[in-house]
Write a protein that holds these residues in place. Sequence first.
Motif, PDB file in Angstrom:
ATOM      1  N   GLU A  67      -3.214  13.873  -2.448  1.00  0.00           N
ATOM      2  CA  GLU A  67      -2.841  12.676  -1.683  1.00  0.00           C
ATOM      3  C   GLU A  67      -3.380  11.471  -2.448  1.00  0.00           C
ATOM      4  O   GLU A  67      -4.545  11.472  -2.868  1.00  0.00           O
ATOM      5  N   THR A  68      -2.546  10.467  -2.653  1.00  0.00           N
ATOM      6  CA  THR A  68      -2.924   9.327  -3.486  1.00  0.00           C
ATOM      7  C   THR A  68      -2.596   8.025  -2.774  1.00  0.00           C
ATOM      8  O   THR A  68      -1.578   7.925  -2.085  1.00  0.00           O
ATOM      9  N   VAL A  69      -3.460   7.029  -2.958  1.00  0.00           N
ATOM     10  CA  VAL A  69      -3.213   5.690  -2.412  1.00  0.00           C
ATOM     11  C   VAL A  69      -3.213   4.700  -3.576  1.00  0.00           C
ATOM     12  O   VAL A  69      -4.164   4.671  -4.369  1.00  0.00           O
ATOM     13  N   ALA A  70      -2.145   3.918  -3.660  1.00  0.00           N
ATOM     14  CA  ALA A  70      -2.055   2.859  -4.664  1.00  0.00           C
ATOM     15  C   ALA A  70      -1.951   1.512  -3.963  1.00  0.00           C
ATOM     16  O   ALA A  70      -1.245   1.374  -2.952  1.00  0.00           O
ATOM     17  N   HIS A  71      -2.663   0.521  -4.497  1.00  0.00           N
ATOM     18  CA  HIS A  71      -2.655  -0.828  -3.938  1.00  0.00           C
ATOM     19  C   HIS A  71      -2.026  -1.758  -4.967  1.00  0.00           C
ATOM     20  O   HIS A  71      -2.529  -1.895  -6.093  1.00  0.00           O
ATOM     21  N   VAL A 103       0.869  -1.169   0.000  1.00  0.00           N
ATOM     22  CA  VAL A 103       0.000   0.000   0.000  1.00  0.00           C
ATOM     23  C   VAL A 103       0.913   1.229   0.000  1.00  0.00           C
ATOM     24  O   VAL A 103       1.693   1.420   0.938  1.00  0.00           O
ATOM     25  N   TYR A 104       0.837   2.013  -1.050  1.00  0.00           N
ATOM     26  CA  TYR A 104       1.715   3.172  -1.219  1.00  0.00           C
ATOM     27  C   TYR A 104       0.856   4.429  -1.072  1.00  0.00           C
ATOM     28  O   TYR A 104      -0.020   4.701  -1.878  1.00  0.00           O
ATOM     29  N   ILE A 105       1.127   5.193  -0.001  1.00  0.00           N
ATOM     30  CA  ILE A 105       0.440   6.462   0.239  1.00  0.00           C
ATOM     31  C   ILE A 105       1.399   7.582  -0.147  1.00  0.00           C
ATOM     32  O   ILE A 105       2.546   7.610   0.314  1.00  0.00           O
ATOM     33  N   SER A 106       0.936   8.504  -0.977  1.00  0.00           N
ATOM     34  CA  SER A 106       1.849   9.490  -1.545  1.00  0.00           C
ATOM     35  C   SER A 106       1.287  10.893  -1.463  1.00  0.00           C
ATOM     36  O   SER A 106       0.098  11.123  -1.686  1.00  0.00           O
ATOM     37  N   CYS A 107       2.177  11.853  -1.161  1.00  0.00           N
ATOM     38  CA  CYS A 107       1.805  13.263  -1.215  1.00  0.00           C
ATOM     39  C   CYS A 107       2.313  13.920  -2.488  1.00  0.00           C
ATOM     40  O   CYS A 107       2.136  15.130  -2.675  1.00  0.00           O
ATOM     41  N   ASP A 108       2.960  13.147  -3.366  1.00  0.00           N
ATOM     42  CA  ASP A 108       3.438  13.668  -4.652  1.00  0.00           C
ATOM     43  C   ASP A 108       3.168  12.626  -5.729  1.00  0.00           C
ATOM     44  O   ASP A 108       3.889  11.634  -5.841  1.00  0.00           O
ATOM     45  N   PRO A 109       2.130  12.817  -6.536  1.00  0.00           N
ATOM     46  CA  PRO A 109       1.760  11.775  -7.495  1.00  0.00           C
ATOM     47  C   PRO A 109       2.818  11.512  -8.563  1.00  0.00           C
ATOM     48  O   PRO A 109       2.872  10.415  -9.107  1.00  0.00           O
ATOM     49  N   SER A 110       3.679  12.496  -8.854  1.00  0.00           N
ATOM     50  CA  SER A 110       4.698  12.262  -9.882  1.00  0.00           C
ATOM     51  C   SER A 110       5.722  11.232  -9.421  1.00  0.00           C
ATOM     52  O   SER A 110       6.111  10.336 -10.189  1.00  0.00           O
ATOM     53  N   THR A 111       6.194  11.330  -8.159  1.00  0.00           N
ATOM     54  CA  THR A 111       7.144  10.326  -7.675  1.00  0.00           C
ATOM     55  C   THR A 111       6.443   8.997  -7.392  1.00  0.00           C
ATOM     56  O   THR A 111       7.048   7.933  -7.548  1.00  0.00           O
TER      57      THR A 111
END
Length: 442
Positions: free
Chosen positions: A429-433, A391-399
């Motif tokens: 803010e993005t969450v990828a599974h 589970v990747y939580i990100s504050c920068d969608p480009s990285t």
Amino acid sequence: MTKGSIYKNVSVVDYSFQGLGVVKIDNFTIFVPFVKTGDEIDIEITDLKKNFGYGKALNYDLNKVECPYYYECGSCNMMHMPYGEQIGLKQKTLLNLMHKNLIYSKLEYFCSTDNREQYRNKISLPVHHVEGKLRLGYYRRSSHNLIPITKCNLANDTLNSLITPIEDILNQIGEHSYNYRNMRGNVRHVVLRGNSDNVMVTITTQTGKLKDEDYLVSELNKYDFIKSIIINTQKSKSRVILGNKNRVIFGNQYIDLELAGKNFKVKPNAFFQVNQEMTNNIFDYINEQVDFTNKNVIDAFCGTGTIGLALANDAKSIVGIEIDREAVESANLNKELLELDNVKYICDDIENAIVKLDIDGFDVAIVDPPRSGLAQNMKQALVAMQLNEIVYISCDPSTLMRDIGELMMHYEVETIKGFDMFPNTNHIETVAHLKLRKDKDE
């Protein structure tokens, strides 16, 4: 086309990802602030680069916003846009980055909110002298010149109610703001954190003390919701807000904030999500995507441990990794208060710690890195662990998209979803599974 050129009746056809209006003149892109798609405007060219330029709208009736500082302040940049267009632009930004990084997966619809103002539980206010008086405020766009403010529309009312009183007290005791040019003065920032019944006031100083701390405490004691007053020492020549040394002059060294129905104790330097409502939405989404029951979990970049502790009741074990000592102290305190014995924390640089772990012992990793994303050796360590899920939580969608693109040889992207953690700004803010590819698990 030259700087100073004026063009009349041009159409705003799109937005940049920062919310700037896009104008095309002879197929050349000009970015114009504070306008909306569909507008017909006159513009003056203010700057030219090789492949694009900047302009300003002339004789343009600026969209009315409630914040009196918006058109000068650099803290938010989308308040002039209809909220639906804000969400549409953020969704489009994620989709474009996915295509750029060859990620063809399900992009779920962006999670919006009805609470578009007063959502922040923390504000950090620079302190400068303006016209002979110490003032609190925000920096003007693209500068370090202060705009004094009495209210931030993104902050909750309780925090806003303290801006003017604290400013007045600091002036009454004869304090001086720190000057970054000549490195003189004392008060650098005032950091306000908390909610309606529970606030921490942190004053960052050069010397580690104020002229009359007793008077400050006696005046702020008039506000029964203030539970903690802290003097922070920051001697760095940089503009980093907080130093590592804190001294409590009233109350506790932490305040209580709630997430996922649990109470967390948060110290002044420790990271804690500023938008609690949207953070709860993220936690709910993660729980929908991943079954943590009886799983061994790595909680990387864990901060005060909120994500892992919110999930700990279901997991078999959770190992949190965080380099910030104060955040780990908060995480351990919260673990004890919640009476959880299946969680432990490692205070270390994430890249050092993760390569020392037993690579066969974990099922799921939760990673919540800074804007720079995951370092290469950490991505290699995650791959070597053959984790079933990430589970990747990100504050920068480009990285985020860059890192996902590199992990896709080993992992399939199940879902990606954006969350409006910061309404009226371009931040996402993005969450990828991600799930381990079946051929890698054989």
